[in-house]
Write a protein that holds these residues in place. Structure first.
Motif, PDB file in Angstrom:
ATOM      1  N   ASN A  37       0.833  -1.299   0.106  1.00  0.00           N
ATOM      2  CA  ASN A  37      -0.042  -0.007   0.004  1.00  0.00           C
ATOM      3  C   ASN A  37       0.676   1.165  -0.081  1.00  0.00           C
ATOM      4  O   ASN A  37       0.878   2.000   1.078  1.00  0.00           O
ATOM      5  CB  ASN A  37      -0.918  -0.028   1.246  1.00  0.00           C
ATOM      6  N   ASP A  38       1.552   1.421  -1.170  1.00  0.00           N
ATOM      7  CA  ASP A  38       2.371   2.562  -1.364  1.00  0.00           C
ATOM      8  C   ASP A  38       2.390   2.824  -2.895  1.00  0.00           C
ATOM      9  O   ASP A  38       3.097   2.135  -3.450  1.00  0.00           O
ATOM     10  CB  ASP A  38       3.660   2.507  -0.844  1.00  0.00           C
ATOM     11  N   LYS A  39       1.757   4.004  -3.183  1.00  0.00           N
ATOM     12  CA  LYS A  39       1.764   4.084  -4.668  1.00  0.00           C
ATOM     13  C   LYS A  39       2.835   4.995  -5.208  1.00  0.00           C
ATOM     14  O   LYS A  39       2.720   5.435  -6.226  1.00  0.00           O
ATOM     15  CB  LYS A  39       0.149   4.918  -4.955  1.00  0.00           C
ATOM     16  N   ASN A  40       3.723   5.147  -4.360  1.00  0.00           N
ATOM     17  CA  ASN A  40       4.834   5.781  -4.774  1.00  0.00           C
ATOM     18  C   ASN A  40       5.755   4.982  -6.138  1.00  0.00           C
ATOM     19  O   ASN A  40       6.451   5.298  -6.775  1.00  0.00           O
ATOM     20  CB  ASN A  40       5.907   5.865  -3.866  1.00  0.00           C
ATOM     21  N   TYR A  41       5.369   3.816  -5.927  1.00  0.00           N
ATOM     22  CA  TYR A  41       5.919   2.666  -6.783  1.00  0.00           C
ATOM     23  C   TYR A  41       4.802   1.345  -7.079  1.00  0.00           C
ATOM     24  O   TYR A  41       4.378   1.070  -6.171  1.00  0.00           O
ATOM     25  CB  TYR A  41       7.063   2.187  -6.095  1.00  0.00           C
ATOM     26  N   PRO A  42       5.039   0.965  -8.163  1.00  0.00           N
ATOM     27  CA  PRO A  42       4.306  -0.485  -8.438  1.00  0.00           C
ATOM     28  C   PRO A  42       4.976  -1.537  -7.695  1.00  0.00           C
ATOM     29  O   PRO A  42       6.016  -1.880  -8.093  1.00  0.00           O
ATOM     30  CB  PRO A  42       4.397  -0.752  -9.960  1.00  0.00           C
ATOM     31  N   TRP A  43       4.381  -1.885  -6.259  1.00  0.00           N
ATOM     32  CA  TRP A  43       5.135  -2.787  -5.617  1.00  0.00           C
ATOM     33  C   TRP A  43       4.287  -3.820  -4.951  1.00  0.00           C
ATOM     34  O   TRP A  43       3.322  -3.492  -4.476  1.00  0.00           O
ATOM     35  CB  TRP A  43       5.542  -1.892  -4.277  1.00  0.00           C
ATOM     36  N   PHE A  44       4.824  -5.070  -5.381  1.00  0.00           N
ATOM     37  CA  PHE A  44       4.046  -6.335  -5.066  1.00  0.00           C
ATOM     38  C   PHE A  44       5.047  -7.100  -4.099  1.00  0.00           C
ATOM     39  O   PHE A  44       6.185  -7.039  -4.425  1.00  0.00           O
ATOM     40  CB  PHE A  44       3.681  -6.941  -6.295  1.00  0.00           C
ATOM     41  N   ILE A  45       4.088  -8.129  -3.533  1.00  0.00           N
ATOM     42  CA  ILE A  45       4.884  -9.203  -2.918  1.00  0.00           C
ATOM     43  C   ILE A  45       4.517 -10.515  -3.377  1.00  0.00           C
ATOM     44  O   ILE A  45       3.095 -10.607  -3.441  1.00  0.00           O
ATOM     45  CB  ILE A  45       5.119  -8.863  -1.457  1.00  0.00           C
ATOM     46  N   LEU A  46       5.168 -11.443  -3.376  1.00  0.00           N
ATOM     47  CA  LEU A  46       4.940 -13.028  -3.413  1.00  0.00           C
ATOM     48  C   LEU A  46       5.083 -13.464  -2.005  1.00  0.00           C
ATOM     49  O   LEU A  46       6.283 -13.542  -1.734  1.00  0.00           O
ATOM     50  CB  LEU A  46       5.620 -13.727  -4.492  1.00  0.00           C
ATOM     51  N   VAL A  47       4.009 -13.890  -1.542  1.00  0.00           N
ATOM     52  CA  VAL A  47       4.393 -14.668  -0.007  1.00  0.00           C
ATOM     53  C   VAL A  47       3.778 -16.299  -0.259  1.00  0.00           C
ATOM     54  O   VAL A  47       2.548 -16.428  -0.531  1.00  0.00           O
ATOM     55  CB  VAL A  47       3.460 -14.057   0.962  1.00  0.00           C
ATOM     56  N   PRO A  48       5.116 -17.175  -0.168  1.00  0.00           N
ATOM     57  CA  PRO A  48       4.549 -18.577  -0.496  1.00  0.00           C
ATOM     58  C   PRO A  48       3.703 -18.982   0.854  1.00  0.00           C
ATOM     59  O   PRO A  48       3.934 -18.493   1.844  1.00  0.00           O
ATOM     60  CB  PRO A  48       5.823 -19.236  -0.238  1.00  0.00           C
TER      61      PRO A  48
END
Length: 141
Positions: A37-48
């Motif tokens: 939740n930071d629109k400064n960057y397109p930022w995603f995470i993958l969590v196994p």
């Protein structure tokens, strides 16, 4: 005398800090796809979605391969959707020990360029409508 060992199976639980900082988008075969939740960057995470996993090497060989395929898929989607100048992909875990893989689209014009994004500028949260739009868009993948 026979000694038996009970096998305790734990369920996957998302670390509270990841839950606080990100929004669930969808479950892929191995990972939760989450938007930071930071629109400064397109930022995603993958969590196994595996219990008690701190390092990539803690995954089975099959899960490691699946993680890399899901990372590749997310990376390609980031390139298609945002056309970043650079993709930053990292599994640090210094603050949150649960294995999670960051995928951040970086631009030479972003607020932190060329430094790492962590702590460079304050996070700018998505508005509720923006957040719903992003989650719906990414849930299609």
């Amino acid at each position: 005398m026979t000694v038996t060992t009970a096998v305790v199976s734990r369920e996957f639980e998302l670390h509270p800090q990841l839950a606080k900082d990100s929004v669930w988008i969808s479950d892929w075969p191995l990972c939760q796809l989450r938007l930071i939740n930071d629109k400064n960057y397109p930022w995603f995470i993958l969590v196994p979605r595996r219990a008690d996993v701190r390092e990539i090497i803690d995954l089975t060989d099959e899960d490691q391969e699946l993680l890399w395929r899901e990372s590749q898929k997310l990376s390609r989607l980031l390139q298609q959707c945002y056309a970043p100048d650079k993709l930053n992909i990292a599994a640090l875990g210094n603050m949150v020990p649960q294995l999670h893989l960051h995928h951040i689209g970086r631009f030479t014009s972003d607020a932190a360029w060329p430094a790492p994004v962590w702590g460079k500028v304050p996070a700018v949260s998505y508005g509720e409508t923006e957040l719903q739009t992003e989650c719906r868009r990414w849930a299609l993948f």
